[in-house]
Design an enzyme around this catalytic site. Sequence first.
Site, PDB file in Angstrom:
ATOM      1  N   GLY A 109      47.510  22.231  -6.921  1.00 48.82           N
ATOM      2  CA  GLY A 109      47.899  23.349  -7.779  1.00 48.82           C
ATOM      3  C   GLY A 109      47.236  23.283  -9.159  1.00 48.82           C
ATOM      4  N   GLU A 112      43.915  24.741  -8.669  1.00 47.76           N
ATOM      5  CA  GLU A 112      44.148  26.190  -8.451  1.00 47.76           C
ATOM      6  C   GLU A 112      44.396  26.898  -9.782  1.00 47.76           C
ATOM      7  OE1 GLU A 112      47.202  25.428  -5.358  1.00 47.76           O
ATOM      8  OE2 GLU A 112      46.024  26.814  -4.142  1.00 47.76           O
ATOM      9  N   GLU A 132      45.799  18.972  -0.519  1.00 43.61           N
ATOM     10  CA  GLU A 132      47.020  19.427   0.163  1.00 43.61           C
ATOM     11  C   GLU A 132      47.135  18.935   1.601  1.00 43.61           C
ATOM     12  OE1 GLU A 132      45.366  21.169  -2.020  1.00 43.61           O
ATOM     13  OE2 GLU A 132      46.714  22.400  -3.220  1.00 43.61           O
TER      14      GLU A 132
HETATM   15  N1  DAK Z   1      53.928  15.531  -8.397  1.00 43.82           N
HETATM   16  C1  DAK Z   1      54.904  14.749  -8.913  1.00 43.82           C
HETATM   17  N2  DAK Z   1      54.668  13.611  -9.578  1.00 43.82           N
HETATM   18  C2  DAK Z   1      53.379  13.243  -9.727  1.00 43.82           C
HETATM   19  C3  DAK Z   1      52.315  13.998  -9.210  1.00 43.82           C
HETATM   20  C4  DAK Z   1      52.629  15.202  -8.511  1.00 43.82           C
HETATM   21  N3  DAK Z   1      51.708  16.025  -8.012  1.00 43.82           N
HETATM   22  N4  DAK Z   1      51.171  13.371  -9.508  1.00 43.82           N
HETATM   23  C5  DAK Z   1      51.509  12.259 -10.186  1.00 43.82           C
HETATM   24  N5  DAK Z   1      52.841  12.172 -10.326  1.00 43.82           N
HETATM   25  C6  DAK Z   1      53.600  11.132 -10.985  1.00 43.82           C
HETATM   26  C7  DAK Z   1      53.630   9.859 -10.169  1.00 43.82           C
HETATM   27  O1  DAK Z   1      54.624   9.947  -9.177  1.00 43.82           O
HETATM   28  C8  DAK Z   1      53.938   8.843 -11.237  1.00 43.82           C
HETATM   29  O2  DAK Z   1      55.306   8.890 -11.524  1.00 43.82           O
HETATM   30  P1  DAK Z   1      56.223   7.556 -11.571  1.00 43.82           P
HETATM   31  O3  DAK Z   1      56.026   6.912 -10.248  1.00 43.82           O
HETATM   32  O4  DAK Z   1      55.607   6.753 -12.694  1.00 43.82           O
HETATM   33  O5  DAK Z   1      57.589   8.063 -11.848  1.00 43.82           O
HETATM   34  C9  DAK Z   1      53.208   9.356 -12.453  1.00 43.82           C
HETATM   35  O6  DAK Z   1      52.970  10.733 -12.201  1.00 43.82           O
HETATM   36  C10 DAK Z   1      51.847   8.676 -12.686  1.00 43.82           C
HETATM   37  O7  DAK Z   1      51.097   8.772 -11.481  1.00 43.82           O
HETATM   38  P2  DAK Z   1      50.425   7.521 -10.748  1.00 43.82           P
HETATM   39  O8  DAK Z   1      51.171   6.255 -11.088  1.00 43.82           O
HETATM   40  O9  DAK Z   1      50.265   7.873  -9.328  1.00 43.82           O
HETATM   41  O10 DAK Z   1      49.004   7.466 -11.481  1.00 43.82           O
HETATM   42  P3  DAK Z   1      47.645   6.882 -10.885  1.00 43.82           P
HETATM   43  O11 DAK Z   1      46.719   6.815 -12.029  1.00 43.82           O
HETATM   44  O12 DAK Z   1      47.903   5.627 -10.109  1.00 43.82           O
HETATM   45  O13 DAK Z   1      47.134   7.979  -9.867  1.00 43.82           O
HETATM   46  C11 DAK Z   1      46.683  10.266  -9.121  1.00 43.82           C
HETATM   47  C12 DAK Z   1      46.743   9.267 -10.318  1.00 43.82           C
HETATM   48  C13 DAK Z   1      46.448  11.661  -9.707  1.00 43.82           C
HETATM   49  C14 DAK Z   1      45.482   9.900  -8.246  1.00 43.82           C
HETATM   50  C15 DAK Z   1      47.984  10.174  -8.336  1.00 43.82           C
HETATM   51  O14 DAK Z   1      49.109  10.342  -9.230  1.00 43.82           O
HETATM   52  C16 DAK Z   1      48.087  11.201  -7.256  1.00 43.82           C
HETATM   53  O15 DAK Z   1      47.498  11.060  -6.194  1.00 43.82           O
HETATM   54  N6  DAK Z   1      48.925  12.216  -7.512  1.00 43.82           N
HETATM   55  C17 DAK Z   1      49.240  13.226  -6.542  1.00 43.82           C
HETATM   56  C18 DAK Z   1      48.060  14.164  -6.305  1.00 43.82           C
HETATM   57  C19 DAK Z   1      48.445  15.206  -5.314  1.00 43.82           C
HETATM   58  O16 DAK Z   1      48.470  14.980  -4.109  1.00 43.82           O
HETATM   59  N7  DAK Z   1      48.887  16.335  -5.832  1.00 43.82           N
HETATM   60  C20 DAK Z   1      49.540  17.379  -5.063  1.00 43.82           C
HETATM   61  C21 DAK Z   1      48.493  18.185  -4.354  1.00 43.82           C
HETATM   62  S1  DAK Z   1      49.263  19.342  -3.310  1.00 43.82           S
HETATM   63  C22 DAK Z   1      53.448  25.587  -3.303  1.00 43.82           C
HETATM   64  C23 DAK Z   1      52.224  26.044  -3.723  1.00 43.82           C
HETATM   65  C24 DAK Z   1      51.237  25.119  -3.983  1.00 43.82           C
HETATM   66  C25 DAK Z   1      51.451  23.783  -3.786  1.00 43.82           C
HETATM   67  C26 DAK Z   1      52.690  23.338  -3.353  1.00 43.82           C
HETATM   68  C27 DAK Z   1      53.704  24.238  -3.106  1.00 43.82           C
HETATM   69  N8  DAK Z   1      54.504  26.515  -3.069  1.00 43.82           N
HETATM   70  C28 DAK Z   1      54.269  27.893  -3.348  1.00 43.82           C
HETATM   71  C29 DAK Z   1      55.771  26.093  -2.666  1.00 43.82           C
HETATM   72  C30 DAK Z   1      50.411  22.867  -4.105  1.00 43.82           C
HETATM   73  C31 DAK Z   1      50.446  21.644  -3.637  1.00 43.82           C
HETATM   74  C32 DAK Z   1      49.647  20.631  -4.282  1.00 43.82           C
HETATM   75  O17 DAK Z   1      49.289  20.696  -5.444  1.00 43.82           O
END
Ligand code: DAK
Length: 257
Positions: A109, A112, A132
């Site tokens: 997102g 996006e 995603e």
């Molecule tokens: N959501 C919630 N918390 C998040 C997050 C996320 N997307 N990304 C990071 N955090 C949080 C982590 O959980 C962590 O929190 P604590 O554990 O300390 O409480 C904190 O931020 C620091 O993150 P990291 O410790 O993981 O930091 P690193 O440097 O180790 O890693 C990273 C950075 C960016 C590589 C990693 O945090 C990561 O992989 N994050 C998630 C990336 C990801 O998969 N994002 C989501 C993509 S899917 C929808 C429409 C659209 C969408 C969904 C629904 N609807 C209309 C319903 C879109 C979906 C997406 O965006």
Amino acid sequence: NNLIVEIENKIALVTLNRPQALNALNKDLLDDLSNFFTKADNDDKIRVVILTGSGEKSFVAGADIKEFANFDGKQGEQLAAKGQENVFNKIENFNKPVIAAVNGFALGGGLELAMACHFRTASTNAKMGLPEVTLGVIPGYGGTQRLAQLVGKGRAMELIMTAGMIDAETAKNYGLVNHVVAQEELLDFTKGIASKIANNSSVAIAKAIEAINANFEDGTNGYEVEIKNFGLSFGTEDFKEGTTAFLEKRKAEFPGK
Ligand code: DAK
């Protein structure tokens, strides 16, 4: 507190501020963004908007995974439609330029959101991707459409299928971002572009945004929108001031009307 808005020299710097979650988009933050754009529309103090993320690590690390983990299909579809209408399409069709200054991770997102902006600058540490499918969903805020528009269908297919992340230089080669600069220069550099824009006719810019976007709308002939908006430009005070200033060999002071 989710959104910090600073207005200076007709430029609104809007910082997404959930550093504890790498600025992930939750419902409150999306509502705040939507409200900001509604208000900014009628705010004469704002000519250009810059969106960026707080901290040095992340622009926006995606939608908040904790929040959407329990959604069902119906909720997902409704929220995608609402989010696209109230935030992402609103930004894309906003009648003042919106620039994303991508200062770190722009994932899911977050990418996006950056892609809904009119164009993007990035810092050298920026990383972009649509991961995603690693979570069992697809992009829901316009990512499948806008990534293909910006980088081409083949690259969009590969990026979405592999959930790969690209660095800032690759993003620039792909045409996803226009400029890459050191992180400490990103905001000043982007404000520099914004102030050039702010000195031009805001009325003409609004009509240009509409005409450029028309190319990507189903059932709309962009050339016809261009012709219509070209004609409308002639009736404006900005047109009178722009042409008069040129003929009088002075810098135009556009009233924005
Ligand atoms: N959501 C919630 N918390 C998040 C997050 C996320 N997307 N990304 C990071 N955090 C949080 C982590 O959980 C962590 O929190 P604590 O554990 O300390 O409480 C904190 O931020 C620091 O993150 P990291 O410790 O993981 O930091 P690193 O440097 O180790 O890693 C990273 C950075 C960016 C590589 C990693 O945090 C990561 O992989 N994050 C998630 C990336 C990801 O998969 N994002 C989501 C993509 S899917 C929808 C429409 C659209 C969408 C969904 C629904 N609807 C209309 C319903 C879109 C979906 C997406 O965006």
